[in-house]
Design a protein around this motif. Structure first.
Motif, PDB file in Angstrom:
ATOM      1  N   TYR A  11       0.574  -1.085   0.251  1.00  0.00           N
ATOM      2  CA  TYR A  11       0.231  -0.176   0.220  1.00  0.00           C
ATOM      3  C   TYR A  11       1.194   1.252  -0.223  1.00  0.00           C
ATOM      4  O   TYR A  11       1.055   2.510  -0.498  1.00  0.00           O
ATOM      5  CB  TYR A  11      -0.690  -0.196   1.070  1.00  0.00           C
ATOM      6  N   LEU A  19      -3.482   2.671  -7.813  1.00  0.00           N
ATOM      7  CA  LEU A  19      -4.561   3.639  -7.930  1.00  0.00           C
ATOM      8  C   LEU A  19      -5.278   3.892  -9.141  1.00  0.00           C
ATOM      9  O   LEU A  19      -6.178   3.882  -9.746  1.00  0.00           O
ATOM     10  CB  LEU A  19      -4.745   4.866  -6.689  1.00  0.00           C
ATOM     11  N   TYR A  44      -6.434  -9.662   0.130  1.00  0.00           N
ATOM     12  CA  TYR A  44      -6.682  -9.965   2.007  1.00  0.00           C
ATOM     13  C   TYR A  44      -6.709 -11.193   1.318  1.00  0.00           C
ATOM     14  O   TYR A  44      -6.681 -12.682   2.523  1.00  0.00           O
ATOM     15  CB  TYR A  44      -6.559  -9.088   2.837  1.00  0.00           C
TER      16      TYR A  44
ATOM     17  N   VAL B  20      -2.160   9.724  -5.559  1.00  0.00           N
ATOM     18  CA  VAL B  20      -1.668   9.020  -4.267  1.00  0.00           C
ATOM     19  C   VAL B  20      -2.808   8.724  -3.297  1.00  0.00           C
ATOM     20  O   VAL B  20      -3.801   9.374  -3.392  1.00  0.00           O
ATOM     21  CB  VAL B  20      -0.747   9.926  -2.971  1.00  0.00           C
ATOM     22  N   PRO B  21      -2.995   7.301  -2.739  1.00  0.00           N
ATOM     23  CA  PRO B  21      -4.411   7.237  -1.940  1.00  0.00           C
ATOM     24  C   PRO B  21      -4.560   7.892  -0.604  1.00  0.00           C
ATOM     25  O   PRO B  21      -3.800   8.218  -0.043  1.00  0.00           O
ATOM     26  CB  PRO B  21      -4.461   5.395  -1.901  1.00  0.00           C
ATOM     27  N   GLU B  22      -5.641   7.901  -0.965  1.00  0.00           N
ATOM     28  CA  GLU B  22      -6.110   8.816  -0.160  1.00  0.00           C
ATOM     29  C   GLU B  22      -6.331   8.103   2.093  1.00  0.00           C
ATOM     30  O   GLU B  22      -6.447   7.312   1.443  1.00  0.00           O
ATOM     31  CB  GLU B  22      -7.205   9.923  -0.098  1.00  0.00           C
ATOM     32  N   GLY B  23      -6.209   8.438   2.823  1.00  0.00           N
ATOM     33  CA  GLY B  23      -6.528   7.563   4.043  1.00  0.00           C
ATOM     34  C   GLY B  23      -5.258   7.230   4.142  1.00  0.00           C
ATOM     35  O   GLY B  23      -4.175   6.676   3.540  1.00  0.00           O
ATOM     36  N   SER B  24      -5.490   6.664   5.948  1.00  0.00           N
ATOM     37  CA  SER B  24      -4.278   5.761   6.010  1.00  0.00           C
ATOM     38  C   SER B  24      -5.075   3.921   5.824  1.00  0.00           C
ATOM     39  O   SER B  24      -5.613   4.204   5.322  1.00  0.00           O
ATOM     40  CB  SER B  24      -4.272   5.833   7.650  1.00  0.00           C
ATOM     41  N   PHE B  25      -3.933   3.317   6.343  1.00  0.00           N
ATOM     42  CA  PHE B  25      -3.636   1.656   5.693  1.00  0.00           C
ATOM     43  C   PHE B  25      -5.107   0.760   7.233  1.00  0.00           C
ATOM     44  O   PHE B  25      -5.498   0.401   6.847  1.00  0.00           O
ATOM     45  CB  PHE B  25      -2.481   1.088   5.992  1.00  0.00           C
ATOM     46  N   GLU B  26      -4.792   1.716   8.150  1.00  0.00           N
ATOM     47  CA  GLU B  26      -5.071   1.004   9.387  1.00  0.00           C
ATOM     48  C   GLU B  26      -6.585   1.092   8.728  1.00  0.00           C
ATOM     49  O   GLU B  26      -7.964   0.505   9.106  1.00  0.00           O
ATOM     50  CB  GLU B  26      -5.069   2.007  10.342  1.00  0.00           C
ATOM     51  N   LEU B  28      -8.037   0.759   5.589  1.00  0.00           N
ATOM     52  CA  LEU B  28      -8.562  -0.116   4.909  1.00  0.00           C
ATOM     53  C   LEU B  28      -8.274  -1.664   5.663  1.00  0.00           C
ATOM     54  O   LEU B  28      -8.835  -2.603   5.464  1.00  0.00           O
ATOM     55  CB  LEU B  28      -7.202  -0.026   3.996  1.00  0.00           C
ATOM     56  N   LYS B  29      -6.967  -1.036   7.146  1.00  0.00           N
ATOM     57  CA  LYS B  29      -6.763  -2.575   7.346  1.00  0.00           C
ATOM     58  C   LYS B  29      -8.358  -3.338   8.041  1.00  0.00           C
ATOM     59  O   LYS B  29      -8.650  -4.533   8.716  1.00  0.00           O
ATOM     60  CB  LYS B  29      -5.957  -2.062   8.473  1.00  0.00           C
ATOM     61  N   LYS B  31     -11.444  -3.046   7.470  1.00  0.00           N
ATOM     62  CA  LYS B  31     -12.139  -3.124   6.867  1.00  0.00           C
ATOM     63  C   LYS B  31     -11.524  -4.697   6.047  1.00  0.00           C
ATOM     64  O   LYS B  31     -12.265  -5.944   5.933  1.00  0.00           O
ATOM     65  CB  LYS B  31     -12.031  -2.408   4.981  1.00  0.00           C
ATOM     66  N   MET B  32     -10.550  -4.933   5.694  1.00  0.00           N
ATOM     67  CA  MET B  32     -10.209  -6.250   5.099  1.00  0.00           C
ATOM     68  C   MET B  32     -10.070  -6.916   6.804  1.00  0.00           C
ATOM     69  O   MET B  32     -10.408  -8.085   6.041  1.00  0.00           O
ATOM     70  CB  MET B  32      -8.474  -6.300   5.171  1.00  0.00           C
ATOM     71  N   LEU B  33      -9.806  -6.986   7.654  1.00  0.00           N
ATOM     72  CA  LEU B  33      -9.617  -7.847   8.843  1.00  0.00           C
ATOM     73  C   LEU B  33     -11.242  -8.380   9.236  1.00  0.00           C
ATOM     74  O   LEU B  33     -11.415  -9.618   8.853  1.00  0.00           O
ATOM     75  CB  LEU B  33      -9.049  -7.383  10.480  1.00  0.00           C
ATOM     76  N   ALA B  35     -13.287  -8.451   6.191  1.00  0.00           N
ATOM     77  CA  ALA B  35     -13.734  -9.011   5.260  1.00  0.00           C
ATOM     78  C   ALA B  35     -12.940 -10.625   5.262  1.00  0.00           C
ATOM     79  O   ALA B  35     -13.397 -11.878   5.432  1.00  0.00           O
ATOM     80  CB  ALA B  35     -13.178  -8.529   4.143  1.00  0.00           C
TER      81      ALA B  35
END
Lengths: 171, 454
Positions: A11, A19, A44, B20-26, B28-29, B31-33, B35
């Protein structure tokens, strides 16, 4: 390496690139961001299918997932019908050599925006053919269209691009 | 050749990433967890990427290195003698006696260096030692028979003469005393006035000669060399084995040679052409086709490796040599569809053994086998858009082995040019980045360089 850790690194390192892959398929920026996030979630949940083949393989895998996510989204929007409408517009024939010469002299940013301005179905076919390396037969399978239709849309994408470049050069 | 417009488009935009992607990975994390939890632990990314077994390559590398070291040690042990040593050890002692009185004739033991008529220290020391051992006896004999003592023969560059009965010299084996000639000369010098019939120049010349201690038992054979005018009993004192003593200077063995080379041609592993992606799609529960989630096949395009370095050659014998050095290799790989460029710079240390098949004044033909361990000293992946690069971590050591016949032409005693067609095998390592050597382990190169004989 743990999946979540690897994806976090990807990421940070390749987020912009991934993106931009989404943006090439989906014109709307907000929708592209959604596709980008859905792509990471999909990566994931499918992590067990990933095989590390060395540097760059995770990036390639994620790019494939991003493209797949975008294609699924576009399919839901039924781009074929949109393409049928566009196909009625006549376009000029373009030679490959002149187009190559023009592309070489255009700024990357402007060229990127021209592709974004292409109709969805043409942009999709162009992306799949040029950047993903698929044949028209494969594209036809994936998009649920005929092979000849894929070739025709690619041809029209090329013609549209040439028109935009012509206007750009006249500015 | 003109590029297709699709190639140009891909080159320009494949890595163009303006946003550049907005927002932090946290975020997104989370959502990933979520899912992942819904999908089940087995499918989600909690697991690790499988690691390949390592160890086999280390065993192979260690075995190769051990073989090279053992071979070198064996050669050092068995083939230590060189031309330089044998040439210096070769010497002739000429004993002359007056024809009319062989029984009590005085003896002139002359040490002659075989190559340039200068006295050889080892033989000189032996001659002196021989005479020294019988010093008292010789002096006595000389004193007892002053009338019989023959006048000193013309020197002709000979260094040492001493009086000694010929028969005694023939009948008694000469004992070699390992001692520095300076010592012997000093000892002898104390009592030498009537023993050494030599001028000071020659003695001084003898003392200035490099010291070569003779380690072998010298054999003495008595051969009447010239019976016509004067009877000359020639005693040949020589170390074994005797080899050519009059090699041209350019062929004399020099222990070290330093080579600097670069690869001028490298094309056995041609650049791979990107193959179209293999279509792998799946059908979801609604009947929609989509890309397979399996890892996509990457296509690699390789540029020809650029390599150069220095090598140090140590001559074990006139034919065998050991060689090591430092070699830098630059490998560049373009990866599609990611569009990333991998740039790898390796520093390798080759260790090898070689054999000279032909060794002439100006021209050598030789062959060598080597093993090499190369450490990546710079590894990074770069993209044009955005323009950045990332360091690649944990790149394993690359091992290779090869054979290289070679030819060298020496312009003079110092410098020569050489060419070595080299066939190398690069041991595969699954953890290593994809390079030309990984795709084509058997690789041909042509090393061309200059060699300096030190």
């Amino acid at each position: 390496m743990d999946g979540i850790e690897a994806l976090e690194k990807a990421y940070k390192k390749d987020g912009a690139y991934l993106l931009s892959v989404c943006r090439r398929y989906v014109r709307d920026a907000d929708t592209a961001r959604d596709m980008f996030q859905d792509g990471f979630v999909s990566a994931y949940t499918n992590w067990s299918k990933f095989t590390d083949r060395g540097p760059g393989s995770l990036k390639a895998w994620l790019a494939r997932i991003m493209a797949n996510t975008c294609l699924m989204y576009l399919r839901k929007r039924d781009p074929v019908r949109e393409a049928d409408e566009i196909d009625t517009v006549p376009l000029k024939a373009v030679s490959d050599d002149s187009l190559a010469g023009s592309i070489a002299g255009i700024k990357d940013e402007d060229l990127y925006n021209m592709i974004l301005d292409l109709p969805d179905v043409e942009r999709t076919v162009l992306n799949m053919f040029v950047f993903e390396g698929f044949s028209h037969k494969d594209i036809a399978h994936l998009l649920g269209i005929k092979e000849s239709a894929s070739a025709m849309r690619f041809y029209r994408a090329k013609a549209h691009l040439a028109e935009m470049i012509e206007k750009y050069e006249k500015r | 050749m003109k590029k297709d417009w699709t190639d140009l488009l891909r080159e320009k935009l494949e890595n163009y990433a303006p946003q550049v992607p907005e927002g932090s990975f946290e975020e997104l994390k989370k959502k990933m967890l979520a899912a992942g939890a819904a999908a089940g632990a087995g499918a989600a990314g909690g697991g690790s990427v499988p690691m390949k077994r390592k160890g086999l390559r280390w065993i192979a590398a260690a075995a190769s290195l051990a073989a090279v070291v053992a071979g070198g040690a064996l050669l050092l042990r068995n083939g230590g003698k060189t031309d330089t040593d044998t040439a210096k050890n070769d010497a002739v002692a000429v004993v002359e006696s007056a024809p009319e009185d062989k029984s009590v004739a005085s003896e002139e033991a002359v040490a002659v260096n075989g190559s340039n008529l200068a006295a050889n220290d080892s033989d000189l020391s032996e001659a002196v030692a021989v005479n020294g051992s019988n010093l008292a006896e010789a002096v006595a004999a000389n004193d007892n028979t002053p009338a019989n003592a023959s006048p000193a023969a013309p020197s002709k560059g000979n260094l040492a003469r001493s009086n000694k009965p010929v028969k005694q010299a023939v009948s008694e084996p000469i004992t070699v005393i390992e001692s520095k000639p300076e010592d012997v000369l000093a000892d002898a010098g104390n009592q030498t006035d009537n023993i050494f019939d030599s001028n000071t120049e020659n003695t001084a010349a003898a003392q200035n000669e490099p010291t070569v201690s003779s380690q072998n038992s010298n054999t003495v054979s008595a051969q009447p060399a010239d019976k016509s005018d004067t009877v000359r009993d020639i005693y040949i004192i020589k170390d074994e084995p005797s080899e050519s003593k009059t090699e041209p200077v350019s062929r004399q063995l020099k222990r070290f040679s330093l080579g600097a080379s670069g690869i001028l041609a490298a094309n056995a592993g041609s650049n791979s052409k990107a193959a179209p992606n293999q279509l792998a799609y799946e059908v979801d529960k609604y009947g929609n086709k989509y890309y397979s989630m399996g890892s996509p096949e990457l296509n690699y395009h390789y540029t020809a490796p650029v390599s150069g370095g220095i090598s140090l050659r140590y001559h074990l014998t006139n034919q065998f040599y050991a060689e090591t050095g430092l070699r830098f290799t630059y490998l560049r790989t373009w990866v599609s569809p990611t569009g990333a460029h991998q740039n790898l710079l390796y520093a390798g240390i080759p260790v090898g053994l070689g054999y000279k098949f032909l060794n002439t004044t100006h021209f050598d033909l030789y062959g060598s086998a080597y093993g090499m361990a190369s450490k990546c000293i710079m590894g990074r992946e770069s993209t044009n858009f955005p323009s950045n690069y990332t360091k690649l971590g944990e790149i394993p050591v690359m091992f290779s082995a090869g054979i290289a016949p070679g030819a060298e032409y020496r312009f003079n005693n110092l410098i020569g040019i050489y060419a070595e067609p080299t066939l190398s095998w690069y041991f595969k390592n699954d953890k290593a980045p994809q390079t030309l050597y990984k795709e084509n382990p058997l690789y041909f190169t042509l090393n061309i360089g200059l060699r300096f004989n030190l």
